[in-house]
Design a protein around this motif. Structure first.
Motif, PDB file in Angstrom:
ATOM      1  N   SER A  67       0.788  -1.231   0.000  1.00 18.34           N
ATOM      2  CA  SER A  67       0.000   0.000   0.000  1.00 18.34           C
ATOM      3  C   SER A  67       0.822   1.285   0.000  1.00 18.34           C
ATOM      4  CB  SER A  67      -0.929   0.009   1.215  1.00 18.34           C
ATOM      5  OG  SER A  67      -0.178  -0.105   2.419  1.00 18.34           O
ATOM      6  N   SER A  68       2.118   1.209  -0.314  1.00 23.22           N
ATOM      7  CA  SER A  68       2.940   2.412  -0.328  1.00 23.22           C
ATOM      8  C   SER A  68       2.905   3.065  -1.705  1.00 23.22           C
ATOM      9  CB  SER A  68       4.393   2.083   0.038  1.00 23.22           C
ATOM     10  OG  SER A  68       5.223   3.228  -0.133  1.00 23.22           O
ATOM     11  N   ILE A  69       2.507   4.339  -1.739  1.00 28.40           N
ATOM     12  CA  ILE A  69       2.498   5.041  -3.021  1.00 28.40           C
ATOM     13  C   ILE A  69       3.911   5.345  -3.507  1.00 28.40           C
ATOM     14  CG2 ILE A  69       0.222   6.031  -2.637  1.00 28.40           C
ATOM     15  CD1 ILE A  69       1.564   8.674  -1.940  1.00 28.40           C
ATOM     16  N   ASP A  70       4.903   5.167  -2.646  1.00 24.59           N
ATOM     17  CA  ASP A  70       6.288   5.369  -3.068  1.00 24.59           C
ATOM     18  C   ASP A  70       6.718   4.346  -4.112  1.00 24.59           C
ATOM     19  OD1 ASP A  70       6.496   7.481  -1.282  1.00 24.59           O
ATOM     20  OD2 ASP A  70       7.356   6.241   0.319  1.00 24.59           O
ATOM     21  N   LEU A  71       5.957   3.257  -4.226  1.00 22.90           N
ATOM     22  CA  LEU A  71       6.284   2.205  -5.185  1.00 22.90           C
ATOM     23  C   LEU A  71       5.502   2.349  -6.490  1.00 22.90           C
ATOM     24  CD1 LEU A  71       6.412  -0.826  -2.717  1.00 22.90           C
ATOM     25  CD2 LEU A  71       8.328   0.499  -3.622  1.00 22.90           C
ATOM     26  N   ALA A  72       4.872   3.500  -6.671  1.00 26.22           N
ATOM     27  CA  ALA A  72       4.097   3.716  -7.904  1.00 26.22           C
ATOM     28  C   ALA A  72       5.008   3.639  -9.126  1.00 26.22           C
ATOM     29  CB  ALA A  72       3.400   5.072  -7.850  1.00 26.22           C
ATOM     30  N   GLU A  73       4.475   3.030 -10.193  1.00 25.37           N
ATOM     31  CA  GLU A  73       5.196   2.898 -11.453  1.00 25.37           C
ATOM     32  C   GLU A  73       4.404   3.594 -12.550  1.00 25.37           C
ATOM     33  OE1 GLU A  73       5.824  -1.180 -12.416  1.00 25.37           O
ATOM     34  OE2 GLU A  73       6.909  -1.642 -10.562  1.00 25.37           O
ATOM     35  N   PRO A  74       5.056   3.932 -13.645  1.00 24.61           N
ATOM     36  CA  PRO A  74       4.301   4.463 -14.786  1.00 24.61           C
ATOM     37  C   PRO A  74       3.478   3.361 -15.442  1.00 24.61           C
ATOM     38  CG  PRO A  74       6.597   4.145 -15.388  1.00 24.61           C
ATOM     39  CD  PRO A  74       6.507   3.902 -13.905  1.00 24.61           C
ATOM     40  N   ALA A  75       2.420   3.736 -16.130  1.00 28.79           N
ATOM     41  CA  ALA A  75       1.641   2.768 -16.896  1.00 28.79           C
ATOM     42  C   ALA A  75       2.560   2.097 -17.906  1.00 28.79           C
ATOM     43  CB  ALA A  75       0.491   3.464 -17.607  1.00 28.79           C
ATOM     44  N   GLY A  76       2.451   0.766 -18.023  1.00 23.31           N
ATOM     45  CA  GLY A  76       3.347   0.036 -18.901  1.00 23.31           C
ATOM     46  C   GLY A  76       4.710  -0.215 -18.306  1.00 23.31           C
ATOM     47  N   GLY A  77       4.850  -0.004 -16.998  1.00 25.02           N
ATOM     48  CA  GLY A  77       6.120  -0.176 -16.310  1.00 25.02           C
ATOM     49  C   GLY A  77       6.488  -1.638 -16.125  1.00 25.02           C
ATOM     50  N   PRO A  78       7.538  -1.902 -15.349  1.00 24.90           N
ATOM     51  CA  PRO A  78       8.041  -3.278 -15.226  1.00 24.90           C
ATOM     52  C   PRO A  78       7.034  -4.271 -14.659  1.00 24.90           C
ATOM     53  CG  PRO A  78       9.173  -1.771 -13.702  1.00 24.90           C
ATOM     54  CD  PRO A  78       8.400  -0.929 -14.655  1.00 24.90           C
ATOM     55  N   THR A  79       6.172  -3.828 -13.743  1.00 30.30           N
ATOM     56  CA  THR A  79       5.191  -4.761 -13.187  1.00 30.30           C
ATOM     57  C   THR A  79       4.182  -5.181 -14.243  1.00 30.30           C
ATOM     58  OG1 THR A  79       5.434  -3.873 -10.953  1.00 30.30           O
ATOM     59  CG2 THR A  79       3.399  -5.072 -11.436  1.00 30.30           C
ATOM     60  N   GLU A  80       3.637  -4.233 -14.987  1.00 27.98           N
ATOM     61  CA  GLU A  80       2.686  -4.585 -16.040  1.00 27.98           C
ATOM     62  C   GLU A  80       3.347  -5.448 -17.112  1.00 27.98           C
ATOM     63  OE1 GLU A  80       0.652  -1.225 -17.632  1.00 27.98           O
ATOM     64  OE2 GLU A  80      -0.716  -1.070 -15.922  1.00 27.98           O
ATOM     65  N   GLN A  81       4.595  -5.165 -17.450  1.00 26.91           N
ATOM     66  CA  GLN A  81       5.292  -5.966 -18.451  1.00 26.91           C
ATOM     67  C   GLN A  81       5.453  -7.410 -17.983  1.00 26.91           C
ATOM     68  OE1 GLN A  81       8.966  -4.110 -19.764  1.00 26.91           O
ATOM     69  NE2 GLN A  81       8.040  -2.069 -19.670  1.00 26.91           N
ATOM     70  N   ARG A  82       5.817  -7.573 -16.732  1.00 30.66           N
ATOM     71  CA  ARG A  82       5.989  -8.926 -16.188  1.00 30.66           C
ATOM     72  C   ARG A  82       4.662  -9.670 -16.136  1.00 30.66           C
ATOM     73  NH1 ARG A  82       8.959 -10.003 -10.336  1.00 30.66           N
ATOM     74  NH2 ARG A  82       8.494 -12.252 -10.138  1.00 30.66           N
ATOM     75  N   LEU A  83       3.595  -8.972 -15.786  1.00 29.06           N
ATOM     76  CA  LEU A  83       2.269  -9.597 -15.774  1.00 29.06           C
ATOM     77  C   LEU A  83       1.833  -9.984 -17.178  1.00 29.06           C
ATOM     78  CD1 LEU A  83       0.572  -7.227 -13.183  1.00 29.06           C
ATOM     79  CD2 LEU A  83       0.888  -9.695 -12.883  1.00 29.06           C
ATOM     80  N   SER A  84       2.147  -9.158 -18.160  1.00 27.55           N
ATOM     81  CA  SER A  84       1.793  -9.481 -19.542  1.00 27.55           C
ATOM     82  C   SER A  84       2.493 -10.761 -19.991  1.00 27.55           C
ATOM     83  CB  SER A  84       2.162  -8.317 -20.465  1.00 27.55           C
ATOM     84  OG  SER A  84       1.351  -7.190 -20.203  1.00 27.55           O
ATOM     85  N   GLN A  85       3.747 -10.903 -19.635  1.00 26.28           N
ATOM     86  CA  GLN A  85       4.469 -12.119 -19.980  1.00 26.28           C
ATOM     87  C   GLN A  85       3.854 -13.336 -19.294  1.00 26.28           C
ATOM     88  OE1 GLN A  85       6.940 -12.608 -22.265  1.00 26.28           O
ATOM     89  NE2 GLN A  85       6.524 -10.467 -22.816  1.00 26.28           N
ATOM     90  N   LEU A  86       3.415 -13.160 -18.049  1.00 28.40           N
ATOM     91  CA  LEU A  86       2.787 -14.256 -17.317  1.00 28.40           C
ATOM     92  C   LEU A  86       1.467 -14.659 -17.976  1.00 28.40           C
ATOM     93  CD1 LEU A  86       2.899 -16.101 -14.817  1.00 28.40           C
ATOM     94  CD2 LEU A  86       1.735 -14.287 -13.538  1.00 28.40           C
ATOM     95  N   ALA A  87       0.705 -13.679 -18.446  1.00 29.36           N
ATOM     96  CA  ALA A  87      -0.540 -13.986 -19.142  1.00 29.36           C
ATOM     97  C   ALA A  87      -0.271 -14.778 -20.419  1.00 29.36           C
ATOM     98  CB  ALA A  87      -1.289 -12.693 -19.459  1.00 29.36           C
ATOM     99  N   LYS A  88       0.736 -14.380 -21.169  1.00 30.96           N
ATOM    100  CA  LYS A  88       1.113 -15.127 -22.377  1.00 30.96           C
ATOM    101  C   LYS A  88       1.511 -16.557 -22.039  1.00 30.96           C
ATOM    102  CE  LYS A  88       2.996 -11.368 -25.231  1.00 30.96           C
ATOM    103  NZ  LYS A  88       4.250 -10.884 -25.889  1.00 30.96           N
ATOM    104  N   GLU A  89       2.319 -16.692 -21.006  1.00 25.24           N
ATOM    105  CA  GLU A  89       2.821 -18.012 -20.608  1.00 25.24           C
ATOM    106  C   GLU A  89       1.699 -18.959 -20.209  1.00 25.24           C
ATOM    107  OE1 GLU A  89       4.750 -19.800 -16.584  1.00 25.24           O
ATOM    108  OE2 GLU A  89       5.588 -17.898 -17.266  1.00 25.24           O
ATOM    109  N   THR A  90       0.747 -18.451 -19.412  1.00 29.96           N
ATOM    110  CA  THR A  90      -0.308 -19.309 -18.861  1.00 29.96           C
ATOM    111  C   THR A  90      -1.551 -19.374 -19.734  1.00 29.96           C
ATOM    112  OG1 THR A  90      -1.185 -17.451 -17.575  1.00 29.96           O
ATOM    113  CG2 THR A  90       0.466 -18.869 -16.506  1.00 29.96           C
ATOM    114  N   GLY A  91      -1.706 -18.414 -20.653  1.00 28.77           N
ATOM    115  CA  GLY A  91      -2.920 -18.353 -21.455  1.00 28.77           C
ATOM    116  C   GLY A  91      -4.126 -17.870 -20.671  1.00 28.77           C
TER     117      GLY A  91
END
Length: 327
Positions: A67-91
């Motif tokens: 819940s820390s806003i200090d960890l905010a990332e830009p849209a399309g940042g590393p967290t979203e990129q990693r999640l996108s790869q996970l979605a591809k991997e698992t379908g």
């Protein structure tokens, strides 16, 4: 689709023939306060392996980073990129709870909607940050309803949003049949939240999937309610996987015929000739509720008794009742 309050779906109450099932797994993580990405990945991979009929997974609010806003990332940042790869991997479609995202000089509590190809098809920004506690987080302005596997139409809100039935009703007017509610609740009001989620399911005749976090982040008790407000399942306080087949035809039947032939709530709301003046504009709402005072953090409790000098303050009276002996 991303909609505004003026855009309403034309087929909300229509009947569709054939089977329309959404295989959904709501993952109630029992995690640490932050740094849970590896755990979330393991849980999602486990669901993909164990439940091959599941096409979508969802987790609780801010479950990955906390819940820390200090960890905010830009849209399309590393967290979203990693999640996108996970979605591809698992379908799987992945609804990863929410993340703090920095955009246009502001911070939003955002749920990205990631399809099975790894594409981010929409982002939902929490409309009602949990003020006054969720400080420095901006309100979103759009509603999100998207077409999901199995012909389902799914809307998303985040945590405190569910306390405002106007949002749920608007999503259903835009066509939503399932409402996902990623939540981070670690306070005493979870029981109230569940009552609200259940009521929203009944009054908007839809599935409501309220996904809380557990462990160091929250009290658990994720729950799923059907289009009549019926409780399909309520989780306990620890880690749990809620894997379900949600039948859209039940939603469509409830809206067309009433739940078990009872109230046709959305039709009545649609056909009601009476206007609701408080909802006509932001100004009208603010005028109607202007006497509530400022939205601010509660201060120390004030007592009615004026302060006194401790030296002159009278001591409280002591009453002693003596037990009488035998006569």
């Amino acid at each position: 689709m991303i909609g505004t309050a003026a855009q309403f779906g034309s087929s909300v109450l229509g009947r569709n023939a054939g089977m329309s099932l959404l295989g959904l797994a709501a993952i109630q993580t029992a995690a640490e306060a932050g740094g849970n990405f590896d755990l979330v990945e393991r849980e999602i991979r486990s669901v993909a392996k164990r439940f091959p009929w599941v096409s979508m997974v969802a987790i609780g609010e801010l479950a990955i980073h906390g819940s820390s806003i200090d960890l905010a990332e830009p849209a399309g940042g590393p967290t979203e990129q990693r999640l996108s790869q996970l979605a591809k991997e698992t379908g799987l479609w992945i609804i990863p709870g929410s993340l703090y995202e920095a955009r246009d000089g502001k911070i939003f509590n955002t749920t990205p909607i990631i399809d099975s190809a790894g594409d981010i098809v929409a982002r939902y920004d929490k409309l009602f940050p949990f003020l006054p506690y969720e400080k420095n987080v901006s309100s979103g302005s759009d509603y999100v309803v998207f077409d999901a596997p199995g012909g389902a139409k799914v809307g998303v809100v985040i945590c405190y949003d569910v306390w405002f039935p106007e949002i749920i009703r608007t999503l259903c007017a835009l066509g939503a049949e399932v409402i996902l509610v990623p939540t981070m609740t670690n306070t005493i009001d979870r029981d109230v939240e569940l009552a609200i989620a259940r009521a929203n399911a009944a009054i908007s005749q839809c599935y409501v999937v309220a996904i809380n976090v557990a462990g160091e982040q929250g009290v658990g008790r994720s729950a799923v309610y059907g289009p009549g407000g019926e409780c399909i399942h309520e989780a306990g306080a620890g880690r749990e996987i809620l894997a379900l087949e949600l039948d859209m035809q039940q939603v469509r039947n409830a809206r067309e015929r009433g739940w078990h032939g009872l109230g046709q709530v959305l039709k009545s709301f649609r056909d009601m000739p009476v206007a609701f003046p408080m909802h006509e504009s932001v100004a009208a709402r603010q005028k109607a509720m202007k006497n509530l005072g400022a939205l601010e953090m509660p201060g120390p409790i004030q007592h009615d008794r004026p302060p006194t000098d401790a030296a002159t303050e009278p001591k409280p009276k002591l009453t002693i009742i003596k037990k009488k002996g035998p006569a």
